[in-house]
Scaffold this active site. Structure first.
Site, PDB file in Angstrom:
ATOM      1  N   ASP A  57       0.963  -1.182  -0.128  1.00 26.73           N
ATOM      2  CA  ASP A  57       0.014   0.084  -0.023  1.00 26.73           C
ATOM      3  C   ASP A  57       1.105   1.314   0.096  1.00 26.73           C
ATOM      4  O   ASP A  57       1.973   1.077   0.080  1.00 26.73           O
ATOM      5  CB  ASP A  57      -0.968   0.051   1.111  1.00 26.73           C
TER       6      ASP A  57
HETATM    7  C1  BGC Z   1      -4.919   3.213   0.051  1.00 25.88           C
HETATM    8  C2  BGC Z   1      -5.009   2.231  -1.108  1.00 25.88           C
HETATM    9  C3  BGC Z   1      -4.696   2.991  -2.283  1.00 25.88           C
HETATM   10  C4  BGC Z   1      -3.537   3.626  -2.769  1.00 25.88           C
HETATM   11  C5  BGC Z   1      -3.246   4.256  -3.838  1.00 25.88           C
HETATM   12  C6  BGC Z   1      -3.516   4.034  -0.077  1.00 25.88           C
HETATM   13  O1  BGC Z   1      -3.588   5.235   0.567  1.00 25.88           O
HETATM   14  O2  BGC Z   1      -4.917   2.637   1.049  1.00 25.88           O
HETATM   15  O3  BGC Z   1      -6.221   1.674  -0.981  1.00 25.88           O
HETATM   16  O4  BGC Z   1      -5.027   2.069  -3.455  1.00 25.88           O
HETATM   17  O5  BGC Z   1      -3.358   4.515  -1.471  1.00 25.88           O
HETATM   18  O6  BGC Z   1      -3.911   5.637  -3.923  1.00 25.88           O
END
Ligand code: BGC
Length: 747
Positions: free
Chosen positions: A281
């Site tokens: 993530d």
């Molecule tokens: C989120 C993810 C997301 C990623 C990219 C993160 O902060 O938890 O779900 O896909 O950002 O935007």
């Protein structure tokens, strides 16, 4: 003969697939052989585009040069044919010309915004949900996107957690079916088609169980609960072919998910044989320093890679350290090779090695700008997602308040509330803003006006969404007195539920509920529309207002969908995918709980019971609940036997009758309880449902076939099996309103 043909074709098909796979494997290996260690590490590095961010940005160090140097395998938040082409051009200047993958959070639509996933889950309509994901993929892929960071399949039992809006709610069975539908929708006829995007099942795992509902927080749970409740939707996504997984921010029992070997290597890539790759993530590799699990970014890169995290999103831990870690023998080259192989494989499957620009077609991009069939599908999905929570008759009348009469030339309707004229709020969190939104998206005001023809409509805002000013109350009550019917539109702003939007107070924000009280005091009939990303608390409204529609965030055609339901052009059939609490103190609250040794049988049964002395133990609105403009009557259940053996099949049937005046759809729900187990079993678990359409006056027999697969659970040794004994079969209109039959089933 037919069987012969089917198996012959299946054989040929699997040979072709294997042959393709083999060629891709060989092509991957031939690229891998040419790669330097640094180039391999580059593939395991993902940067955010220079134009947008959904998390804290690390230093934007000569990003474009790094792409040209082969230090970047993928970009996120880069959309549009022009931009993706621009960056892909840079990748084509690298030594090995390995194409970039463009990833984006396509959570509920792209140009056409669909209802938020939690709302779509309320439709219990798997075909419609798959279609919604399909359309999102068609539109996003036409804008150069290869990969969506969706579906989010985290089970969520805590509405304080802002990310509940992104998932399918609290139930593992419904969540698994929806996970599968979304993956199928995103990936369409398969990777390699230019309208298919890679799905990404996230966040692996148990992110939804963050302590206190606070985003990014720790998770501590038994492995049994992990396997029984939180992992099934991930397994379903994988079985549906999800190309990628995303690990998560939380630690699970003390080990950050990003460096969790048990999750990523033992379960996902081991037991489940996942062949795709795992992306971290946003920054979660580097954030293990804050967790107190990694000393520094180097340590973090080592821990993540060794545990099976293949690509580092935006923490720069891999790019700065991984090559050195391999040289020092701290990460085996074979693990890096495995990660790179997985990533390259997907790039080959997407056809990007054959043509890195195959998603860069301006004509196709333009065609999706206002695609009418997509907008129609959005409206259909939006209407199916609306939940009718209450529809009481007015005092002294038999007829329920909804649906309203259209253009009768008599009634005056007052539209009151901060969301009456809003446009952007329909789109909700994780949606895209387009420059022409104000002209292509309509408000509730516009749509009610269309239904009411020349009849006079009145309007007052009454208050803002989230402040304490009651300055507009007088105007609102005065126009209410002038009207025959009042529609109050309240709820959340579109950024009040979502990532990093956890709340300790989930009551209707600001003074909106007081506005409802003030308007209701005029004694005029009131309909309340609640637009939100999560289950909210609105007890006064629930107890005192005759008609309530929960309208979530419904997307581009949201206002049209709401107006259709208000005026009876569509009979609502949504059912809640999450329990709605009556107070934050009840959270976590979910229907499939354990009975305890001292279960309370009602709210007056509190003496040394598992209860609250100051509040009900029951949700305000139960999982699976939702009304229709018509009424459905359920007969008793008939079983094909009351005592089954071994692998026999059980058929449970019930007659559902539409006893009201409208045609309507009903979600008939099947729950099972295992009465005695070697571990405690939930009081009920959803094991099936059927959405049926009944004309007014029509009856249908609905039958469920139940096998021992439906009785299985994880025992104390994490063995998945069923046990002999007594079972309760429950069928009904919601988790709290069911008919029951009993049987024994022995091995
Ligand atoms: C989120 C993810 C997301 C990623 C990219 C993160 O902060 O938890 O779900 O896909 O950002 O935007």
């Amino acid at each position: 003969m037919r069987i012969f043909f089917i198996s012959f074709y299946t054989l040929v098909f699997s040979l072709v697939v294997n042959a393709q796979r083999k060629t891709i494997d060989q092509r991957v290996d031939s690229v891998l052989r040419l790669m330097t260690l640094e180039e391999k590490v580059g593939q395991m590095n993902q940067y955010n585009g220079p134009w947008a961010a959904t998390g804290p940005l690390t230093n934007d160090d000569n990003l474009l040069t790094q792409i040209k140097e082969g230090k970047v395998g993928s970009m996120l938040n880069v959309t549009g044919v022009a931009r993706t082409r621009e960056l892909q051009n840079l990748a084509m200047q690298t030594r090995l010309k390995i194409p970039l993958l463009f990833g984006q959070d396509i959570i509920h639509g792209y140009r056409t915004t669909f209802p938020i996933p939690l709302a779509e889950a309320a439709s219990w309509d798997l075909e419609a949900i798959e279609r919604s994901a399909r359309i999102a993929a068609i539109e996003a892929s036409a804008a150069g996107v290869h990969w969506t960071f969706a579906p989010m399949v985290d089970i969520a039992r805590d509405p304080r957690w802002g990310r509940v809006m992104e998932g399918a709610g609290e139930d593992p069975y419904l969540g698994s079916l929806i996970a599968k539908a979304r993956v199928k929708g995103f990936q369409g006829k398969g990777l390699g088609n230019t309208d298919a995007v890679m799905a990404c099942a996230k966040h692996f795992a148990a992110y939804g169980a963050a302590v206190g509902g606070r985003d990014y927080n720790s998770v501590d749970m038994s492995f049994r609960q992990l396997h029984e409740v939180y992992l099934p939707p991930f397994k379903a996504a994988l079985d549906a072919g999800a190309a990628t997984f995303m690990n998560s921010f939380n630690d699970l029992n003390g080990i950050p998910a990003t460096a969790n070997k048990y999750l990523q290597r033992d379960i996902l890539k081991g037991e489940w044989k996942f062949k795709g790759f795992v992306v971290s993530d946003w920054g979660s590799v580097g954030e293990m320093i804050n967790h107190g699990y990694a000393k520094d970014n180097k340590d973090a890169s080592m821990l993540a890679t060794n545990a099976g995290s293949d690509m580092d999103m935006e923490s720069r831990s891999n790019i700065q350290n991984l090559a050195q870690l391999v040289k020092e023998g701290k990460v085996k080259l074979s693990l890096v090779d495995d990660a790179v192989r997985r990533i390259l494989h997907k790039k080959f499957e997407m056809g990007l090695f054959d043509d890195p620009y195959r998603f860069c077609n301006e004509t196709r991009e333009k065609e999706q700008w206002n695609n009418q069939p997509h907008l129609d599908a959005e409206k259909d999905m939006a209407r199916k997602s609306i939940v009718l929570l209450k529809n009481a008759p007015l005092p002294g009348q038999e007829k329920q308040l909804l649906p309203l009469k259209k253009a009768d030339g008599q009634s005056k309707i007052a539209l009151i509330g901060p969301l009456v004229r809003s446009i952007k709020e329909h789109l909700g969190f994780w949606s895209y803003d387009w420059p022409d939104d104000s002209t292509r998206i309509t408000s509730l005001w516009d749509e009610v006006q269309k239904k009411m023809g020349d009849n006079k409509l009145l309007y007052a805002k009454g208050c803002n969404i989230d402040d304490n000013s009651k300055a507009g109350f007088d105007e609102a009550t005065s126009i209410a007195k002038d009207a025959d019917i009042i529609i109050i539109s309240v709820g959340e702003g579109r950024d009040m539920t979502g990532e990093a939007k956890s709340k300790s107070n989930i009551h209707l924000p600001g003074v909106q509920e007081e506005l409802i009280e003030a308007i209701t005091a005029t004694a005029k009939p009131v309909v309340v529309l609640i637009s939100a990303g999560r289950p909210l608390i609105f007890n006064w409204t629930a107890d005192n207002v005759p008609a309530i529609l929960y309208t979530w965030w419904l997307g581009t055609k949201g206002a049209e969908a709401i107006a259709d339901v208000l005026f009876g052009d569509y009979n609502p059939s949504g059912k809640l995918p999450m329990s709605f609490p009556g107070t934050e103190g009840q959270i976590p609250i979910y229907y499939n709980y354990y009975n305890t040794g001292r279960p309370a049988t009602s709210d007056s049964d509190r003496f040394y019971r598992s209860a609250y002395i100051d509040f009900s133990i029951y949700p305000k609105f139960a999982f699976g609940y939702g009304l229709s403009y018509t009424n459905f009557n359920y007969s008793n259940i008939t079983l094909n036997g009351a005592s089954l053996k071994g692998n026999q099949k059980l058929t449970a049937s019930i007659v559902v009758s539409n006893t009201g005046k409208y045609d309507g759809a009903e979600v008939v729900q099947l729950y099972i309880r295992d009465m005695v187990g070697s571990v405690v079993r939930p009081v009920k678990e959803l094991k099936g449902f059927q959405k049926i359409i009944l004309k007014a006056g029509e009856s249908k027999t609905v039958s469920f076939t139940i096998t021992t697969e439906d009785l299985k659970f994880y025992n104390n040794d994490l063995k998945y099996d069923w046990e002999s004994g007594e079972f309760e079969i429950m069928i009904g209109t919601s988790s709290k309103d069911v008919k029951t039959a009993k049987l024994t089933w022995n091995k």
